[in-house]
Design an enzyme around this catalytic site. Structure first.
Site, mmCIF file in Angstrom:
data_model
loop_
_atom_site.group_PDB
_atom_site.id
_atom_site.type_symbol
_atom_site.label_atom_id
_atom_site.label_comp_id
_atom_site.label_asym_id
_atom_site.label_seq_id
_atom_site.Cartn_x
_atom_site.Cartn_y
_atom_site.Cartn_z
ATOM 1 N N GLU A 189 91.044 65.714 6.608
ATOM 2 C CA GLU A 189 92.164 64.944 7.145
ATOM 3 C C GLU A 189 93.007 65.739 8.141
ATOM 4 O OE1 GLU A 189 90.378 63.190 3.867
ATOM 5 O OE2 GLU A 189 91.485 65.079 3.681
ATOM 6 N N ALA A 211 91.707 75.392 2.757
ATOM 7 C CA ALA A 211 90.779 76.261 2.033
ATOM 8 C C ALA A 211 89.645 75.412 1.486
ATOM 9 C CB ALA A 211 91.485 76.992 0.907
ATOM 10 N N ASP A 217 78.578 73.650 -5.724
ATOM 11 C CA ASP A 217 77.142 73.613 -5.990
ATOM 12 C C ASP A 217 76.380 72.642 -5.098
ATOM 13 O OD1 ASP A 217 77.409 75.495 -8.008
ATOM 14 O OD2 ASP A 217 77.823 73.956 -9.525
ATOM 15 N N HIS A 260 78.005 69.521 0.180
ATOM 16 C CA HIS A 260 79.287 69.002 0.660
ATOM 17 C C HIS A 260 80.112 70.087 1.359
ATOM 18 C CE1 HIS A 260 82.641 66.229 0.792
ATOM 19 N NE2 HIS A 260 83.427 67.123 0.197
#
Length: 168
Positions: A62, A84, A89, A92
């Site tokens: 955003e 940050a 895992d 993404h």
């Protein structure tokens, strides 16, 4: 570094520099630390409190749209993106890192305003925490230096501050 003829020295005097800061709230412990270090350094460099606008958004994805709105306003000499993204895992992480960086860079180029990308992209939370203070300070210093540089270029290059006109 010495100044050679025609060089423009770094200027870290924040007097008169207007800075917009967009902070992601995701990984808030880290991003709050980045903001605290950045704000403290902006003030130390002479940027006035009233010349700093700080807004928050949900996450790194955003940040670009908020930066774009600030850039459209024409009210800022430099913008800062604070966030940050810590690897998880799944894939993404790569998408968020790449797309937020692309969006942040596109704002700078489309609006001719310096945008400092201080969205940390780390493999672990500990790596991000280790970088909070230094990177927050770096963001402020880069914003002030680039804001001053753009004003110097506007004042010294023919046509540097002219709007680019569309050929229609």
């Amino acid at each position: 570094m010495s100044n050679s003829p025609g060089s423009v020295p770094a200027n870290l005097n924040g007097d008169g520099i207007r800075v917009g800061v967009v902070q992601a709230r995701f990984n808030e412990e880290i991003t709050n630390g980045l903001w605290a270090a950045c704000c403290s350094e902006l003030l130390r460099l002479g940027v006035l409190n009233e010349d700093i606008l700080h807004i928050t958004v949900p996450g790194a994805m955003e940040i670009p749209i908020a930066l774009q709105r600030l850039a459209f306003s024409g009210e800022f000499d430099a913008l800062v993106a604070l966030g940050a993204v810590v690897k998880g895992d799944t894939y993404h992480f790569e998408i968020v890192c790449a797309e937020s960086a692309r969006g942040i860079s596109s704002v700078a180029l489309a609006h001719d305003v310096p945008v400092v990308n201080m969205v940390l992209t780390t493999y672990t939370e500990d790596q991000a925490i280790e970088r909070i203070e230094d990177k927050g300070v770096d963001a402020a210093r880069a914003a002030v230096e680039m804001g001053n540089l753009m004003m110097t270029l506007d004042d010294n290059l023919p046509g540097a501050d002219d709007e680019v006109e569309d050929d229609e």
